[in-house]
Each structure stands twice: as C-alpha cells, then as structure tokens.
Design an enzyme around this catalytic site. Structure first.
Site, mmCIF file in Angstrom:
data_model
loop_
_atom_site.group_PDB
_atom_site.id
_atom_site.type_symbol
_atom_site.label_atom_id
_atom_site.label_comp_id
_atom_site.label_asym_id
_atom_site.label_seq_id
_atom_site.Cartn_x
_atom_site.Cartn_y
_atom_site.Cartn_z
ATOM 1 N N SER A 1 -16.060 6.510 -6.755
ATOM 2 C CA SER A 1 -15.738 5.191 -6.199
ATOM 3 C C SER A 1 -15.395 5.284 -4.723
ATOM 4 O O SER A 1 -14.845 6.298 -4.256
ATOM 5 C CB SER A 1 -14.518 4.633 -6.940
ATOM 6 N N TYR B 1 -5.922 5.424 -9.415
ATOM 7 C CA TYR B 1 -7.355 5.334 -9.740
ATOM 8 C C TYR B 1 -8.192 6.129 -8.730
ATOM 9 O O TYR B 1 -9.009 6.973 -9.103
ATOM 10 C CB TYR B 1 -7.771 3.852 -9.728
ATOM 11 N N ASN C 1 -18.715 -2.033 -3.807
ATOM 12 C CA ASN C 1 -18.358 -3.201 -4.649
ATOM 13 C C ASN C 1 -19.547 -3.629 -5.494
ATOM 14 O O ASN C 1 -20.436 -4.332 -5.009
ATOM 15 C CB ASN C 1 -17.881 -4.351 -3.758
HETATM 16 C C1 UD2 Z 1 -12.662 -2.789 -4.756
HETATM 17 C C2 UD2 Z 1 -12.716 -2.329 -6.179
HETATM 18 C C3 UD2 Z 1 -11.543 -1.497 -6.498
HETATM 19 C C4 UD2 Z 1 -11.331 -0.384 -5.498
HETATM 20 C C5 UD2 Z 1 -11.288 -0.971 -4.096
HETATM 21 C C6 UD2 Z 1 -11.226 0.130 -3.078
HETATM 22 C C7 UD2 Z 1 -13.854 -3.956 -7.569
HETATM 23 C C8 UD2 Z 1 -13.691 -5.029 -8.589
HETATM 24 N N1 UD2 Z 1 -12.709 -3.453 -7.088
HETATM 25 O O1 UD2 Z 1 -11.595 -3.687 -4.590
HETATM 26 O O2 UD2 Z 1 -11.750 -0.928 -7.784
HETATM 27 O O3 UD2 Z 1 -12.399 0.533 -5.613
HETATM 28 O O4 UD2 Z 1 -12.473 -1.729 -3.852
HETATM 29 O O5 UD2 Z 1 -11.108 -0.409 -1.794
HETATM 30 O O6 UD2 Z 1 -14.947 -3.554 -7.215
HETATM 31 N N2 UD2 Z 1 -10.676 -12.136 -3.676
HETATM 32 C C9 UD2 Z 1 -10.562 -13.497 -3.459
HETATM 33 N N3 UD2 Z 1 -10.431 -14.335 -4.518
HETATM 34 C C10 UD2 Z 1 -10.409 -13.888 -5.812
HETATM 35 C C11 UD2 Z 1 -10.527 -12.491 -6.035
HETATM 36 C C12 UD2 Z 1 -10.657 -11.652 -4.945
HETATM 37 O O7 UD2 Z 1 -10.571 -13.949 -2.311
HETATM 38 O O8 UD2 Z 1 -10.299 -14.715 -6.732
HETATM 39 C C13 UD2 Z 1 -10.843 -11.251 -2.513
HETATM 40 C C14 UD2 Z 1 -9.897 -10.088 -2.470
HETATM 41 O O9 UD2 Z 1 -8.660 -10.446 -1.947
HETATM 42 C C15 UD2 Z 1 -10.681 -9.121 -1.578
HETATM 43 C C16 UD2 Z 1 -12.149 -9.423 -1.915
HETATM 44 O O10 UD2 Z 1 -12.145 -10.682 -2.577
HETATM 45 O O11 UD2 Z 1 -10.473 -9.405 -0.219
HETATM 46 C C17 UD2 Z 1 -12.762 -8.403 -2.840
HETATM 47 O O12 UD2 Z 1 -11.878 -8.228 -3.944
HETATM 48 P P1 UD2 Z 1 -12.274 -7.353 -5.226
HETATM 49 O O13 UD2 Z 1 -11.059 -7.335 -6.091
HETATM 50 O O14 UD2 Z 1 -13.548 -7.835 -5.811
HETATM 51 O O15 UD2 Z 1 -12.609 -5.918 -4.657
HETATM 52 P P2 UD2 Z 1 -11.822 -4.931 -3.659
HETATM 53 O O16 UD2 Z 1 -12.761 -4.631 -2.550
HETATM 54 O O17 UD2 Z 1 -10.495 -5.451 -3.292
#
Ligand code: UD2
Length: 311
Positions: A123, A147, A176
């Site tokens: 990851s 993780y 992602n």
């Molecule tokens: C990803 C991975 C995580 C880890 C991380 C490392 C996923 C699901 N998660 O987290 O496992 O590897 O990268 O950096 O792939 N958001 C919104 N509204 C919502 C939900 C999320 O705005 O309802 C935003 C969130 O705040 C973030 C972005 O969307 O800025 C991406 O969020 P995420 O949870 O899909 O993935 P990430 O990059 O935080």
C-alpha cells in the site's frame, strides 16, 4: 496456463483478480474467511469450472499448508488482509495477526511446498505523509499507522524469504483503488465508494475540506491486471513497485462527474478537513512499467462512468 492461489479472493481486489485470471485461461483457487469478503463478489468466478473456493483463515498458522500441498500453485497472490487503516488503529493486535503474521504464514507455505512466486498487496500507506511528489519507490518509507507499518513489515518478510529460498516476490504498492464491489459501509471506506452510494440514493455527499485535495485514483480493473501480470509474466525479478496512474485528481473533479450524471441530487456540502488527512497523494508509475510492463489504462472519468452505469 498457470494455477494461481488467491488469498482474500472474495474481497474487492481479490474477486476482480480472480475474474481476470480466469478470463486469461488460468486455474484459480480462492481462499477467504469471509470476514470482510463477500460470496456475491465471486458470482462470476464460481460459475467457472476452473475456479475452486476454500473457506479458510490464512492468519491461523498452518492453514494454507494442505491447500498449497494439494494445489501446487505456480504463484500465490496474497490479498487477504485487514483493509482499514482506522481498524488497525482501533485494534493493532488484530492488524498484527491479519497483516503481519498471515504474511509470514503465506511465505512459509510457499517455502515448504516450492511455490516459485508470491504477489503481495502492499500500500501507499507505507510512505506515510510523504510530501515530495510524485512518490517513488526510493521515497523514504515512514508509516503513520499500524496498517502502513504492517504492510512495510510484510514486504520485508516476503523479500527476505524470497531471497533466501528462491521465490520471486512482487510487492504491489496500491494507491487509491476504486471500482465496482468496493464496500462503502464505513465512514472510512474509499471516498469514491461512499460518493457512489450516496448519489445513487439521491443524497448529497460531504467533502472534508475544500475539495482541492488530490489522490492518485486507480481503477480496480487496472489493479487486478497488474496482479495478473505480476503473478504470471515470465522472467520478472523480485521487487516493489507503485501501482498507480501517475495522475492526480481532485475530489472536486470526482464530485463534478457524479453531479453531472445525477443532476437531481442536491449539491455537495463541506465539512472540516479530516485530522491527519494528507492533502496530496500521487505516485510515480515508471517502476511498475519497467518491472512488469504495467501501465494503468482506465482514466478516472471512465472508471466513474462505469460505477454510475452499474448504479
Ligand atoms: C487512503 C487509503 C488508506 C491509506 C491512505 C494512505 C483508501 C480507502 N484508503 O486513504 O487505506 O492507504 O490512503 O495515505 O484507499 N473524503 C471526503 N468525504 C468522504 C470521505 C472521504 O471528502 O465522505 C475525503 C477524505 O477526507 C480524503 C479523500 O476523500 O481527503 C480520500 O479519502 P479516502 O478515505 O478515500 O482515502 P485516503 O487517501 O485518505
């Protein structure tokens, strides 16, 4: 044609990987304990006479040995995992069992039964909050969650076994990942899976922050293809590579695609940025191209349109 054993076969990435392996003519044995995997994800695979499913928990020592001894797979694609960063923080012990010990058991099963290749679901989380973009495989790793630490430890365990016992090991550092079958159930699920469900239900989505944060969103179809290549392509060497597109997409762009397709859904709302959220994440894709001949082909808009069509 090869016989590939896929752990976590009933999961989001596992089921797409099994589907693509079968489509390419390979035999597949899927292993899953259905903790987070779902049988429905395997509907297509289960219709194939070249697919077998074994319900088993790979995190328990020795659970894979009889299967590997019987199947004698050419490669193991190890995708079974605790997949949530938040759950790893809430339950580090479980994270250790499912994301570190399980990897060791897979490595041991491969050593004991002469499996020549292991492909591992690593990851971008191993890089933590790296800010020097794009992230390359030479970027310093400093995980900021149990993780991410477990994924990094697993890479080391597998590469050590690989070097000592002559097993080719490919560590796939997914960015992602999004696409059909991703579970939107938790608030920490992938943002695209959450948005997809809310638009389908006619509900406004919430953007945490201003929406200008960027991610390297890669379609699960590309990720599955990268797994198939890593497991079956002859003559590749051990190593780790980012599995990403090399392109940054803002959340506002993602919302734009959905809102054009669902004009009746109320406009998105904004809430405070998540604590600990990184603003930008972007991978460099050259190492996967050089080592595997893999380049992502599905652009985000096309991938989102697929989800919207399935809706
Ligand atoms: C990803 C991975 C995580 C880890 C991380 C490392 C996923 C699901 N998660 O987290 O496992 O590897 O990268 O950096 O792939 N958001 C919104 N509204 C919502 C939900 C999320 O705005 O309802 C935003 C969130 O705040 C973030 C972005 O969307 O800025 C991406 O969020 P995420 O949870 O899909 O993935 P990430 O990059 O935080």
């Amino acid at each position: 044609m090869a016989h590939i054993l896929v752990t976590g076969a009933a999961g989001f990435i596992g089921s797409h990987t099994a589907d693509q392996l079968l489509a390419a003519g390979h035999d597949v044995t899927g292993v899953d304990n259905f903790r987070t995997g779902r049988r429905a994800n395997l509907a297509a695979a289960l219709a194939s006479p070249r697919f077998a499913l074994v319900e088993r928990d790979v995190a328990a020592a020795g659970q894979l040995n009889d299967i590997v001894a019987r199947v004698r797979p050419d490669a193991i694609i190890h995708l079974a995992a605790l997949v949530s960063v938040q759950e790893s923080i809430a339950n580090p012990e479980l994270n250790y069992a499912l994301n570190v010990q399980a990897t060791h058991h897979v490595a041991e099963a491969a050593r004991l039964h002469g499996v020549r290749r292991i492909v591992f679901a690593s990851s971008a989380a191993i890089y933590g909050d790296a800010t020097d973009l794009p992230i390359r495989e030479t970027t310093a790793t400093h995980p900021i969650s149990p993780y991410g630490a477990a994924k990094l430890a697993s890479e080391a365990l597998l590469l050590g076994h690989g070097a000592a016992f002559g097993i080719t090991v490919r560590c796939q550092r997914y960015f992602n990942v999004f696409g059909p079958r991703q579970d939107p159930a938790s608030p920490y699920s992938g943002v695209i899976s959450i948005f997809d469900r809310r638009y389908r239900e006619g509900k406004a989505v919430t953007i945490f922050g201003d929406g200008r944060q960027t991610r390297d969103f890669i379609s699960v179809h590309d990720v599955a293809r990268a797994n198939v290549i890593a497991a079956t392509k002859p003559g590749i060497d051990s190593g780790a590579a980012n599995i990403c597109t090399g392109r940054a997409t803002t959340l506002n762009d993602v919302v734009g695609v959905f809102s054009r397709s669902y004009p009746a859904v109320p406009a998105c709302t904004h809430a405070a940025a998540r604590t600990g959220d990184i603003v930008h994440s972007l991978g460099a894709s050259d190492a996967a191209a050089a080592a595997l001949g893999f380049r992502a082909e599905v652009d985000v808009e096309t991938g989102l349109q697929e989800l919207i069509r399935l809706g």
